[in-house]
Design a protein around this motif. Structure first.
Motif, PDB file in Angstrom:
ATOM      1  N   VAL A  17      57.619  66.730  72.456  1.00 44.02           N
ATOM      2  CA  VAL A  17      56.899  65.553  73.114  1.00 44.02           C
ATOM      3  C   VAL A  17      57.655  64.432  72.326  1.00 44.02           C
ATOM      4  O   VAL A  17      57.202  63.861  71.452  1.00 44.02           O
ATOM      5  CB  VAL A  17      55.509  65.641  72.913  1.00 44.02           C
TER       6      VAL A  17
ATOM      7  N   ASP B 150      59.450  60.394  72.583  1.00 41.73           N
ATOM      8  CA  ASP B 150      58.687  58.860  72.573  1.00 41.73           C
ATOM      9  C   ASP B 150      58.621  58.305  73.827  1.00 41.73           C
ATOM     10  O   ASP B 150      58.321  57.017  74.225  1.00 41.73           O
ATOM     11  CB  ASP B 150      59.078  58.222  71.489  1.00 41.73           C
TER      12      ASP B 150
ATOM     13  N   ARG C 227      55.978  60.902  66.797  1.00 40.57           N
ATOM     14  CA  ARG C 227      55.231  62.036  66.970  1.00 40.57           C
ATOM     15  C   ARG C 227      55.048  62.963  65.654  1.00 40.57           C
ATOM     16  O   ARG C 227      56.164  62.960  65.180  1.00 40.57           O
ATOM     17  CB  ARG C 227      55.507  62.931  68.183  1.00 40.57           C
TER      18      ARG C 227
ATOM     19  N   VAL D  12      48.624  67.712  73.655  1.00 42.54           N
ATOM     20  CA  VAL D  12      49.291  67.308  75.091  1.00 42.54           C
ATOM     21  C   VAL D  12      47.958  67.731  75.861  1.00 42.54           C
ATOM     22  O   VAL D  12      47.591  68.717  76.014  1.00 42.54           O
ATOM     23  CB  VAL D  12      50.363  67.617  75.858  1.00 42.54           C
TER      24      VAL D  12
ATOM     25  N   TYR E 253      40.951  57.497  78.248  1.00 42.24           N
ATOM     26  CA  TYR E 253      42.055  57.373  77.201  1.00 42.24           C
ATOM     27  C   TYR E 253      41.786  56.740  76.036  1.00 42.24           C
ATOM     28  O   TYR E 253      41.962  57.393  74.709  1.00 42.24           O
ATOM     29  CB  TYR E 253      43.202  56.433  77.957  1.00 42.24           C
TER      30      TYR E 253
ATOM     31  N   MET F 234      49.060  62.802  74.102  1.00 40.63           N
ATOM     32  CA  MET F 234      49.652  62.444  75.349  1.00 40.63           C
ATOM     33  C   MET F 234      48.654  62.866  76.463  1.00 40.63           C
ATOM     34  O   MET F 234      48.206  64.086  76.291  1.00 40.63           O
ATOM     35  CB  MET F 234      50.907  62.940  75.582  1.00 40.63           C
TER      36      MET F 234
ATOM     37  N   SER G 242      47.917  63.561  80.664  1.00 36.86           N
ATOM     38  CA  SER G 242      48.271  63.305  82.072  1.00 36.86           C
ATOM     39  C   SER G 242      46.996  63.826  83.008  1.00 36.86           C
ATOM     40  O   SER G 242      46.609  64.840  82.662  1.00 36.86           O
ATOM     41  CB  SER G 242      49.385  64.404  82.512  1.00 36.86           C
TER      42      SER G 242
END
Length: 129
Positions: free
Chosen positions: A53, A55, A62, A68, A85, A104, A106
């Motif tokens: 992961v 940047d 990280r 994630v 978030y 992170m 999604s």
């Protein structure tokens, strides 16, 4: 619903993973206003060399604590996503010691026809949900 997949580097204890899952769930319940019992979470642990992961040019460092989170969900407002978030980053720091830079997220949106919770039926379409 939503369906949440959490990818982490292996090495956390069962208690640490439980705390992580509970923390993510509380943020989902609060930000997306889903029922408390609406919980679908999958954890995947990876050897350190199997989870990369980087940047993306944002200057975000990280560590091996990186988390994630991939969420598949019915549509949510931008405000609820933004709230999620922020709440998630704060809660993971407070309850799990995970820095916001190691998070992170999604979100992939789908429709009611894309869900079946069992029995070969699309419960959002049949009115069961």
């Amino acid at each position: 619903m939503p369906l949440i997949r959490i990818d982490i580097v292996e090495g956390r204890s069962d208690d640490q993973i439980k705390t992580l899952l509970d923390t993510v769930h509380r943020a989902v319940v609060e930000a997306f206003e889903v029922p408390e019992g609406d919980r679908y979470q999958i954890v995947n642990e990876h050897r350190p060399s199997r989870l990369i992961v980087e940047d993306t040019g944002l200057g975000i460092p990280r560590t091996q604590d990186v988390v994630v989170i991939s969420i598949t969900s019915r549509p949510r407002t931008e405000a609820s996503k933004t709230r999620f978030y922020q709440l998630l980053a704060q809660s993971l720091k407070e309850h799990c010691g995970i820095e916001p830079t190691d998070l992170m997220v999604s979100i992939v949106v789908n429709s009611d026809a894309d869900w079946s919770f069992g029995h070969g039926r699309a419960q959002f379409l049949t009115g069961e949900l």
